[in-house]
Scaffold this motif. Structure first.
Motif, PDB file in Angstrom:
ATOM      1  N   UNK B  47       0.805  -1.231   0.000  1.00  0.00           N
ATOM      2  CA  UNK B  47       0.000   0.000   0.000  1.00  0.00           C
ATOM      3  C   UNK B  47       0.836   1.277   0.000  1.00  0.00           C
ATOM      4  N   UNK B  48       2.144   1.171   0.057  1.00  0.00           N
ATOM      5  CA  UNK B  48       3.068   2.319  -0.042  1.00  0.00           C
ATOM      6  C   UNK B  48       2.580   3.506   0.809  1.00  0.00           C
ATOM      7  N   UNK B  49       2.341   4.659   0.171  1.00  0.00           N
ATOM      8  CA  UNK B  49       1.997   5.884   0.904  1.00  0.00           C
ATOM      9  C   UNK B  49       0.633   5.850   1.566  1.00  0.00           C
ATOM     10  N   UNK B 196       0.877  11.900  -0.318  1.00  0.00           N
ATOM     11  CA  UNK B 196       0.491  12.482  -1.622  1.00  0.00           C
ATOM     12  C   UNK B 196       1.365  11.936  -2.757  1.00  0.00           C
ATOM     13  N   UNK B 197       2.657  11.813  -2.468  1.00  0.00           N
ATOM     14  CA  UNK B 197       3.607  11.437  -3.535  1.00  0.00           C
ATOM     15  C   UNK B 197       3.549   9.937  -3.851  1.00  0.00           C
ATOM     16  N   UNK B 198       3.282   9.126  -2.844  1.00  0.00           N
ATOM     17  CA  UNK B 198       3.363   7.665  -3.045  1.00  0.00           C
ATOM     18  C   UNK B 198       2.019   6.981  -2.860  1.00  0.00           C
ATOM     19  N   UNK B 199       0.946   7.698  -3.173  1.00  0.00           N
ATOM     20  CA  UNK B 199      -0.389   7.098  -3.048  1.00  0.00           C
ATOM     21  C   UNK B 199      -0.499   5.940  -4.053  1.00  0.00           C
ATOM     22  N   UNK B 200      -0.951   4.749  -3.618  1.00  0.00           N
ATOM     23  CA  UNK B 200      -0.955   3.593  -4.532  1.00  0.00           C
ATOM     24  C   UNK B 200      -2.175   3.587  -5.463  1.00  0.00           C
ATOM     25  N   UNK B 201      -2.179   2.625  -6.376  1.00  0.00           N
ATOM     26  CA  UNK B 201      -3.370   2.420  -7.211  1.00  0.00           C
ATOM     27  C   UNK B 201      -4.463   1.809  -6.334  1.00  0.00           C
ATOM     28  N   UNK B 202      -5.699   1.848  -6.830  1.00  0.00           N
ATOM     29  CA  UNK B 202      -6.808   1.278  -6.043  1.00  0.00           C
ATOM     30  C   UNK B 202      -6.556  -0.208  -5.775  1.00  0.00           C
ATOM     31  N   UNK B 203      -6.030  -0.904  -6.789  1.00  0.00           N
ATOM     32  CA  UNK B 203      -5.745  -2.331  -6.641  1.00  0.00           C
ATOM     33  C   UNK B 203      -4.750  -2.555  -5.491  1.00  0.00           C
ATOM     34  N   UNK B 204      -3.672  -1.762  -5.487  1.00  0.00           N
ATOM     35  CA  UNK B 204      -2.662  -1.937  -4.433  1.00  0.00           C
ATOM     36  C   UNK B 204      -3.189  -1.537  -3.053  1.00  0.00           C
ATOM     37  N   UNK B 205      -4.095  -0.552  -3.038  1.00  0.00           N
ATOM     38  CA  UNK B 205      -4.680  -0.156  -1.749  1.00  0.00           C
ATOM     39  C   UNK B 205      -5.549  -1.301  -1.199  1.00  0.00           C
ATOM     40  N   UNK B 206      -6.331  -1.925  -2.084  1.00  0.00           N
ATOM     41  CA  UNK B 206      -7.149  -3.078  -1.649  1.00  0.00           C
ATOM     42  C   UNK B 206      -6.241  -4.205  -1.171  1.00  0.00           C
ATOM     43  N   UNK B 207      -5.150  -4.408  -1.898  1.00  0.00           N
ATOM     44  CA  UNK B 207      -4.166  -5.431  -1.511  1.00  0.00           C
ATOM     45  C   UNK B 207      -3.606  -5.122  -0.115  1.00  0.00           C
ATOM     46  N   UNK B 208      -3.282  -3.853   0.096  1.00  0.00           N
ATOM     47  CA  UNK B 208      -2.729  -3.436   1.390  1.00  0.00           C
ATOM     48  C   UNK B 208      -3.718  -3.637   2.523  1.00  0.00           C
ATOM     49  N   UNK B 209      -4.997  -3.283   2.268  1.00  0.00           N
ATOM     50  CA  UNK B 209      -6.027  -3.448   3.311  1.00  0.00           C
ATOM     51  C   UNK B 209      -6.184  -4.930   3.660  1.00  0.00           C
ATOM     52  N   UNK B 210      -6.191  -5.785   2.615  1.00  0.00           N
ATOM     53  CA  UNK B 210      -6.375  -7.222   2.874  1.00  0.00           C
ATOM     54  C   UNK B 210      -5.189  -7.786   3.655  1.00  0.00           C
ATOM     55  N   UNK B 211      -4.001  -7.218   3.444  1.00  0.00           N
ATOM     56  CA  UNK B 211      -2.840  -7.693   4.220  1.00  0.00           C
ATOM     57  C   UNK B 211      -2.816  -7.069   5.623  1.00  0.00           C
TER      58      UNK B 211
END
Lengths: 70, 548
Positions: B47-49, B196-211
């Motif tokens: 999920x980066x930023x 702001x600079x490292x906001x992920x794609x929606x897919x990666x954000x969902x991936x981050x939430x699931x992890x």
């Protein structure tokens, strides 16, 4: 261990850490809001600060309860 | 370590209720507290930023789950946790599915935490490094799992005093890290800039939430502690709320520090010779298995000391958690076997050691299969190429994280539904703690409080389950396959035993509840329960006979 967690020293340590959590929570909220204002970016840090204040308050309540039991 | 034999047999009805409030807290902490040691690096890598947002979302869902477990564990203080609540609230088949999902989590728990424990140790003993020496890492994790299985078969567990000591040290250590981090190195400007600079794609954000949800798994320990705590209805809510807040604070603190902390000393350059931000360094393949130790080493003043002991403390805490997976899986299987959800073989106890040796061997065997599947890409270039083609190149620890998230989200979803069902169908059981925000309604002549937070929690955890299915190639296949195969086996077993296949067997829940409250020492609650059921019976008789 059991004797330690029943001692007055342990209760005081929890009181001090609770006070520190309240202080830290307030600092996190104030510093973040001062930089960002009320924005989405500030939300995770503000929730963190609120959780710290809640935990600190809980510890203070526990301290009062432990003192009342004595 | 203390020897324990008969008295520690799983689901033994006469477990001694000797756990103190601190013991109850530390029991939960040693299970859930270890999760952030695994979750932080994985979420930062995905999920980066927005890692702090991922932890915030998963954390709020976790608060709902924690409140649900607290209410249920205080009302039904028996071991079994989610599996028991679902069994009681929704019936046999759903009780099996929830228990089977919990068993998946326990087997993953064994591998994931043993794997991560060695990752943390590798910070002090570099030959154990997964990236530099994958074969050594694999063999050591294998030996650890086998060793834990053998120790559990012969009946040796860590003593609760050891558990309490490690939990206490870890809380002091983690609190110190976040105090030094926030007081001396946290910069809100940097946090907002990184987001702001490292906001992920929606897919990666969902991936981050699931992890991120894997940082909050292990609430079964709340009900486990309830089984062995004196007066659980009053002790469990107090310790649980404290536990929930502590875990939430650590997860949010670490993710905010990773994004917004100025490292105390310079970070190494990346593979291309460029400078890299702290979050990216923590989330790379080399550090994602030991991110908390690496983060701690960059905290001002305290970092030099933390670099020496945090890897060791983390490794011990993770090892305890791995061991709780071995112990927990055999205990759940034993309990499920006792209610005829699993074959009676899982209740068989070793003649000499009086432990459920078969259960331990089966679930540790499953854990070793999972370990091999997770480690293969790093051990063989051919398999690595195959995984890259089929599974988007997920690494071993991410694969384990996927399945862990799937099992947890599946079982927690059922727990919320069970809580709502029990509010309607068992409104007579006294609840010393209730989830907040309830809507009073009348259901079949009974006054019932509809739990709004349970609905919110269900929507949250169901969305995490959907995120897991969308974003994880392996989890999407392996998780549902585990549940489907288990359910097919259950249906065959019930049919062969001439038991109801889709329906439930008759259960005397009233008698069970009276026994539970009596053995918990909650005599006031037992009296209240008896009054409630007598009133209900009188009302039913009056309604049946009608006015004279």
């Amino acid at each position: 261990m059991k004797r330690f967690v029943r001692s007055e020293g342990y209760a005081r340590a929890r009181l001090v850490s609770g006070a520190l959590f309240v202080l830290l929570g307030a600092i996190v909220i104030v510093r973040t809001l001062a930089v960002t204002g009320p924005s989405f970016g500030a939300l995770p840090a503000c929730v963190l600060g609120a959780a710290m204040i809640a935990l600190g308050s809980l510890r203070y309540r526990d301290y009062l309860a432990a003192r009342a039991r004595r | 370590m203390a020897a324990s034999v008969a008295a520690r047999a799983p689901a033994e009805p006469s477990l001694r209720r000797a756990v103190t409030p601190w013991g109850s807290f530390s029991w939960g902490y040693s299970d859930v507290g270890a999760d952030i040691f695994v979750g932080l690096g994985l979420v930062l890598g995905a999920a980066a930023g927005a890692s702090n947002v991922a932890f915030l979302f998963a954390g709020l869902v976790y608060v709902c789950i924690g409140l649900a477990y607290t209410e249920l564990a205080a009302a039904y203080p028996v071991a079994g946790g989610g599996q028991y609540f679902v069994f009681r609230g929704l019936g046999d088949i759903f009780g099996f599915i929830a228990g089977w999902a919990v068993l998946l989590d326990f087997t993953i728990d064994i591998v994931l935490f043993a794997w991560s424990s060695i990752d943390y140790l590798s910070k002090l003993v570099p030959i154990l490094s997964f990236t530099a020496h994958p074969w050594v890492h694999f063999v050591v994790v294998f030996v650890v799992i086998t060793g834990l299985a053998l120790l559990n078969i012969i009946g040796v567990r860590e003593s609760s005093a050891f558990n309490e000591l490690v939990s206490g040290l870890d809380i002091v250590s983690e609190t110190s890290i976040l105090f030094f981090g926030f007081f001396f190195a946290f910069q809100p400007q940097l946090l907002v800039h990184t987001m702001q600079l490292s906001w992920p794609t929606t897919f990666n954000l969902m991936n981050g939430v699931s992890l991120a949800i894997i940082s909050f798994v292990g609430l079964e320990s709340i009900s486990q502690a309830a089984q062995e705590t004196q007066r659980p209805a009053s002790v469990i809510p107090r310790t649980s709320i404290s536990l929930i807040l502590t875990i939430l604070i650590f997860a949010l603190s670490y993710s905010n520090l990773a994004l917004g902390m100025q490292p105390w000393h310079a970070l190494p350059l990346d593979a291309h010779g460029h400078t890299q931000p702290l979050w990216r360094y923590l989330g790379n393949e080399e550090n994602n298995g030991s991110a908390v130790a690496v983060l701690a080493s960059y905290v001002p003043y305290f970092g030099a000391l933390a670099a020496l002991y945090v890897p060791l403390l983390g490794a011990i805490l993770l090892l305890i958690s791995s061991n709780s997976g071995v112990f927990g899986s055999s205990r759940i299987a034993y309990a499920m076997s006792g209610t005829q959800l699993l074959p009676s073989a899982f209740q068989r106890v070793h003649k000499k050691f009086r432990t459920p040796a078969l259960s331990i061997s089966v679930f540790c065997g499953v854990a070793i299969v999972e370990l091999i599947f997770a480690a293969l890409p790093s051990l063989s270039p051919h398999v690595h190429a195959l995984y890259a083609r089929l599974f988007r190149g997920e690494d071993g620890i991410t694969f384990l994280g996927d399945l862990y998230a799937f099992g947890a989200a599946a079982s927690y979803s059922f727990v919320f539904i069970a809580l709502i069902s029990l509010r309607f169908n068992d409104s007579q059981s006294p609840r010393r703690f209730k989830m907040p925000f309830n809507i009073p309604i009348t259901f079949r002549g009974n006054r019932v409080e509809f739990p709004v937070v349970a609905v919110i929690g269900f929507i949250g955890i169901a969305s995490i389950l959907v995120f897991t299915m969308i974003t994880h190639e392996i989890g999407r296949i392996a998780g549902p396959t585990w549940l489907i195969l288990g359910t097919i086996g259950y249906l065959f077993y019930r049919r062969r035993k001439r038991l109801p296949v889709f329906r439930s067997q008759p259960h005397d829940w009233r008698k069970a509840q009276i026994n539970i409250l009596q053995s918990a020492g909650e005599l006031e609650m037992m009296d209240e329960y008896l009054v409630n059921i007598r009133r209900m019976d009188e009302r039913r008789v009056a309604e049946h006979i009608g006015p004279l």
